[in-house]
Design a protein around this motif. Structure first.
Motif, PDB file in Angstrom:
ATOM      1  N   GLN A   1      53.195  33.301  70.482  1.00 35.66           N
ATOM      2  CA  GLN A   1      51.894  33.653  69.904  1.00 35.66           C
ATOM      3  C   GLN A   1      50.794  33.740  70.957  1.00 35.66           C
ATOM      4  OE1 GLN A   1      51.006  31.030  66.535  1.00 35.66           O
ATOM      5  NE2 GLN A   1      53.154  31.097  65.910  1.00 35.66           N
ATOM      6  N   SER A   2      51.041  33.162  72.126  1.00 39.87           N
ATOM      7  CA  SER A   2      50.014  33.128  73.187  1.00 39.87           C
ATOM      8  C   SER A   2      50.359  34.004  74.383  1.00 39.87           C
ATOM      9  CB  SER A   2      49.831  31.673  73.671  1.00 39.87           C
ATOM     10  OG  SER A   2      49.554  30.802  72.604  1.00 39.87           O
ATOM     11  N   LYS A   3      51.420  34.796  74.275  1.00 38.98           N
ATOM     12  CA  LYS A   3      51.908  35.533  75.449  1.00 38.98           C
ATOM     13  C   LYS A   3      50.946  36.600  75.938  1.00 38.98           C
ATOM     14  CE  LYS A   3      54.663  38.859  72.776  1.00 38.98           C
ATOM     15  NZ  LYS A   3      56.035  39.347  72.502  1.00 38.98           N
ATOM     16  N   ASP A   4      50.029  37.057  75.085  1.00 40.77           N
ATOM     17  CA  ASP A   4      49.047  38.049  75.543  1.00 40.77           C
ATOM     18  C   ASP A   4      47.975  37.425  76.433  1.00 40.77           C
ATOM     19  OD1 ASP A   4      50.372  40.013  74.151  1.00 40.77           O
ATOM     20  OD2 ASP A   4      49.083  39.889  72.376  1.00 40.77           O
TER      21      ASP A   4
ATOM     22  N   GLN B   1      55.752  18.469  67.929  1.00 34.92           N
ATOM     23  CA  GLN B   1      54.435  18.979  67.535  1.00 34.92           C
ATOM     24  C   GLN B   1      54.532  20.384  66.929  1.00 34.92           C
ATOM     25  OE1 GLN B   1      51.675  17.271  67.598  1.00 34.92           O
ATOM     26  NE2 GLN B   1      52.235  15.522  68.855  1.00 34.92           N
ATOM     27  N   PRO B   2      53.640  20.714  65.973  1.00 34.96           N
ATOM     28  CA  PRO B   2      53.614  22.074  65.430  1.00 34.96           C
ATOM     29  C   PRO B   2      53.060  23.057  66.460  1.00 34.96           C
ATOM     30  CG  PRO B   2      51.802  20.778  64.523  1.00 34.96           C
ATOM     31  CD  PRO B   2      52.657  19.832  65.318  1.00 34.96           C
ATOM     32  N   PRO B   3      53.360  24.344  66.296  1.00 43.08           N
ATOM     33  CA  PRO B   3      52.911  25.336  67.278  1.00 43.08           C
ATOM     34  C   PRO B   3      51.409  25.312  67.544  1.00 43.08           C
ATOM     35  CG  PRO B   3      54.545  26.306  65.826  1.00 43.08           C
ATOM     36  CD  PRO B   3      54.256  24.940  65.276  1.00 43.08           C
ATOM     37  N   ASN B   4      50.602  25.127  66.515  1.00 41.68           N
ATOM     38  CA  ASN B   4      49.144  25.159  66.705  1.00 41.68           C
ATOM     39  C   ASN B   4      48.656  24.084  67.667  1.00 41.68           C
ATOM     40  OD1 ASN B   4      48.809  27.355  65.077  1.00 41.68           O
ATOM     41  ND2 ASN B   4      48.166  26.211  63.263  1.00 41.68           N
ATOM     42  N   THR B   5      49.328  22.938  67.676  1.00 38.70           N
ATOM     43  CA  THR B   5      48.944  21.866  68.602  1.00 38.70           C
ATOM     44  C   THR B   5      49.187  22.304  70.041  1.00 38.70           C
ATOM     45  OG1 THR B   5      49.439  20.181  66.946  1.00 38.70           O
ATOM     46  CG2 THR B   5      49.342  19.462  69.242  1.00 38.70           C
ATOM     47  N   PHE B   6      50.306  22.951  70.278  1.00 43.24           N
ATOM     48  CA  PHE B   6      50.580  23.469  71.623  1.00 43.24           C
ATOM     49  C   PHE B   6      49.555  24.537  72.020  1.00 43.24           C
ATOM     50  CE2 PHE B   6      55.017  22.038  70.646  1.00 43.24           C
ATOM     51  CZ  PHE B   6      55.178  21.189  71.724  1.00 43.24           C
TER      52      PHE B   6
ATOM     53  N   PHE C   1      64.843  19.315  70.135  1.00 36.60           N
ATOM     54  CA  PHE C   1      65.180  20.685  69.740  1.00 36.60           C
ATOM     55  C   PHE C   1      64.066  21.259  68.872  1.00 36.60           C
ATOM     56  CE2 PHE C   1      68.885  23.454  67.914  1.00 36.60           C
ATOM     57  CZ  PHE C   1      68.406  24.537  68.624  1.00 36.60           C
ATOM     58  N   VAL C   2      63.570  20.461  67.944  1.00 37.45           N
ATOM     59  CA  VAL C   2      62.448  20.899  67.098  1.00 37.45           C
ATOM     60  C   VAL C   2      61.232  21.206  67.969  1.00 37.45           C
ATOM     61  CG1 VAL C   2      60.814  20.159  65.314  1.00 37.45           C
ATOM     62  CG2 VAL C   2      63.260  19.638  65.066  1.00 37.45           C
ATOM     63  N   GLY C   3      60.946  20.304  68.929  1.00 40.13           N
ATOM     64  CA  GLY C   3      59.811  20.523  69.824  1.00 40.13           C
ATOM     65  C   GLY C   3      59.969  21.786  70.646  1.00 40.13           C
ATOM     66  N   LYS C   4      61.191  22.059  71.112  1.00 40.71           N
ATOM     67  CA  LYS C   4      61.450  23.277  71.886  1.00 40.71           C
ATOM     68  C   LYS C   4      61.186  24.513  71.036  1.00 40.71           C
ATOM     69  CE  LYS C   4      65.004  25.434  74.824  1.00 40.71           C
ATOM     70  NZ  LYS C   4      64.960  26.822  74.305  1.00 40.71           N
ATOM     71  N   LYS C   5      61.664  24.515  69.811  1.00 40.48           N
ATOM     72  CA  LYS C   5      61.462  25.662  68.924  1.00 40.48           C
ATOM     73  C   LYS C   5      59.975  25.895  68.650  1.00 40.48           C
ATOM     74  CE  LYS C   5      65.652  27.118  67.965  1.00 40.48           C
ATOM     75  NZ  LYS C   5      66.082  28.505  68.248  1.00 40.48           N
ATOM     76  N   ASN C   6      59.237  24.821  68.405  1.00 38.95           N
ATOM     77  CA  ASN C   6      57.804  24.956  68.125  1.00 38.95           C
ATOM     78  C   ASN C   6      57.023  25.361  69.374  1.00 38.95           C
ATOM     79  OD1 ASN C   6      58.106  24.392  65.417  1.00 38.95           O
ATOM     80  ND2 ASN C   6      57.632  22.220  65.631  1.00 38.95           N
ATOM     81  N   LEU C   7      57.424  24.832  70.527  1.00 36.09           N
ATOM     82  CA  LEU C   7      56.807  25.249  71.787  1.00 36.09           C
ATOM     83  C   LEU C   7      57.005  26.744  72.001  1.00 36.09           C
ATOM     84  CD1 LEU C   7      55.527  24.708  74.593  1.00 36.09           C
ATOM     85  CD2 LEU C   7      57.838  24.133  75.400  1.00 36.09           C
ATOM     86  N   GLU C   8      58.215  27.230  71.746  1.00 33.06           N
ATOM     87  CA  GLU C   8      58.499  28.644  71.958  1.00 33.06           C
ATOM     88  C   GLU C   8      57.732  29.532  70.978  1.00 33.06           C
ATOM     89  OE1 GLU C   8      62.896  28.064  73.970  1.00 33.06           O
ATOM     90  OE2 GLU C   8      62.757  28.452  71.815  1.00 33.06           O
ATOM     91  N   LYS C   9      57.517  29.054  69.763  1.00 35.94           N
ATOM     92  CA  LYS C   9      56.672  29.802  68.820  1.00 35.94           C
ATOM     93  C   LYS C   9      55.250  29.908  69.356  1.00 35.94           C
ATOM     94  CE  LYS C   9      59.040  28.846  64.432  1.00 35.94           C
ATOM     95  NZ  LYS C   9      58.916  28.203  63.097  1.00 35.94           N
TER      96      LYS C   9
ATOM     97  N   GLU D   1      66.430  19.166  56.415  1.00 38.37           N
ATOM     98  CA  GLU D   1      65.319  19.945  55.855  1.00 38.37           C
ATOM     99  C   GLU D   1      64.476  20.587  56.957  1.00 38.37           C
ATOM    100  OE1 GLU D   1      61.431  19.236  52.918  1.00 38.37           O
ATOM    101  OE2 GLU D   1      62.795  17.588  53.376  1.00 38.37           O
ATOM    102  N   ILE D   2      64.193  19.820  57.999  1.00 42.97           N
ATOM    103  CA  ILE D   2      63.379  20.330  59.104  1.00 42.97           C
ATOM    104  C   ILE D   2      64.097  21.472  59.817  1.00 42.97           C
ATOM    105  CG2 ILE D   2      62.447  19.739  61.384  1.00 42.97           C
ATOM    106  CD1 ILE D   2      61.849  16.916  60.184  1.00 42.97           C
ATOM    107  N   PHE D   3      65.379  21.300  60.068  1.00 40.77           N
ATOM    108  CA  PHE D   3      66.154  22.352  60.742  1.00 40.77           C
ATOM    109  C   PHE D   3      66.199  23.613  59.896  1.00 40.77           C
ATOM    110  CE2 PHE D   3      67.033  19.542  64.014  1.00 40.77           C
ATOM    111  CZ  PHE D   3      67.964  20.020  64.927  1.00 40.77           C
ATOM    112  N   ARG D   4      66.392  23.462  58.592  1.00 40.66           N
ATOM    113  CA  ARG D   4      66.421  24.645  57.723  1.00 40.66           C
ATOM    114  C   ARG D   4      65.089  25.379  57.749  1.00 40.66           C
ATOM    115  NH1 ARG D   4      70.050  22.241  52.707  1.00 40.66           N
ATOM    116  NH2 ARG D   4      72.057  22.603  53.715  1.00 40.66           N
ATOM    117  N   GLY D   5      64.001  24.621  57.867  1.00 38.77           N
ATOM    118  CA  GLY D   5      62.690  25.237  57.977  1.00 38.77           C
ATOM    119  C   GLY D   5      62.532  26.064  59.237  1.00 38.77           C
ATOM    120  N   LEU D   6      63.364  25.767  60.234  1.00 41.62           N
ATOM    121  CA  LEU D   6      63.358  26.520  61.489  1.00 41.62           C
ATOM    122  C   LEU D   6      64.486  27.557  61.536  1.00 41.62           C
ATOM    123  CD1 LEU D   6      62.683  23.530  63.908  1.00 41.62           C
ATOM    124  CD2 LEU D   6      61.086  25.360  63.357  1.00 41.62           C
ATOM    125  N   GLY D   7      65.187  27.711  60.402  1.00 40.39           N
ATOM    126  CA  GLY D   7      66.250  28.707  60.324  1.00 40.39           C
ATOM    127  C   GLY D   7      67.565  28.254  60.911  1.00 40.39           C
TER     128      GLY D   7
END
Length: 226
Positions: free
Chosen positions: A44-47, A208-213, A32-40, A93-99
């Motif tokens: 950020q890369s949709k253009d 992984q964090p968004p920047n890695t993706f 779930f964390v990976g999905k959220k970070n992938l979507e971020k 803590e990680i989930f709260r960081g993702l809202g």
């Protein structure tokens, strides 16, 4: 179903198409964390890019009981009380960081039915498949719902607009072969999830964090242009 082929080319918008295969289990919090970070990263890369995300099954515990067991009891037994408390605090803590709020209430158990539903969604479009994966994660991790419960699965399917879910779930054999085929094709060579394969070549594991993706998207796009 149309065979899944990798298309290293521009999409119909003129942007390069990035295809992402994700092996995941529906009771894996890091998925779930990976999905959220992938979507971020995708947002950020949709253009620059268009994306196609396809989800494939993995079973963290293939012998989990179909009727379910209390989530907190199962993980306390699996990891021991001290590690369980530490892991729960970390994920909270990680989930709260993702809202999001991490909910350890409810039952856990066999995930075959959820994977059958995800496979069915894939026949109806990868956007629907991505949406049902998100609904199931939300139900299990944030609402304390048991995704082995047929009604929970049907509610998620209706919300996303998946057709044929009731017929599928009434027959415990329907779709099982497809799940096993996907498991063998995409997940048999890996030992943990989430596992991401970008354009059939570049592999990433874990939340992984968004920047890695984003870096992986750039590398895959350059490679596909050659």
């Amino acid at each position: 179903m149309t065979p899944r082929k990798y298309r290293f080319m521009a999409s119909n918008t003129g942007k390069k198409l990035i295809q992402i295969d994700v092996s995941s289990d529906t009771v894996c919090p890091w998925c779930f964390v990976g999905k959220k970070n992938l979507e971020k990263a995708m947002e950020q890369s949709k253009d620059k890019f268009d994306f196609e995300v396809r989800w494939h099954p993995f079973f963290l515990n293939p012998d989990a009981p179909k009727e379910g067991i209390k989530k907190s009891d199962y993980y306390r037994m699996k990891f021991g009380p001290i590690q369980f408390e530490h892991a729960t605090a970390r994920m909270t803590e990680i989930f709260r960081g993702l809202g999001m709020e991490y909910d350890m209430s409810g039952l856990t158990g066999n995930t075959m039915d959820s994977h059958r539903l995800i496979a069915l969604a894939g026949y109806q479009g990868f956007d629907k498949q991505n949406a049902i994966v998100g609904e199931l994660f939300q139900s299990y991790f944030c609402q304390g719902k048991f995704i082995g419960d047929r009604q929970v699965l049907l509610d998620a399917a209706r919300k996303v607009g998946i057709e044929g879910a009731e017929d599928l779930l009434q027959d415990s054999n329907k779709g099982v072969d497809e799940v096993k085929e996907e498991l063998n094709k995409y997940s048999s060579g890996i030992s943990g999830v989430p596992h991401f394969v970008i354009n059939g070549k570049y592999q990433l594991s874990g939340g992984q964090p968004p920047n890695t993706f984003i870096r992986a998207f750039e590398v895959a796009a350059k490679d596909g242009a050659q």
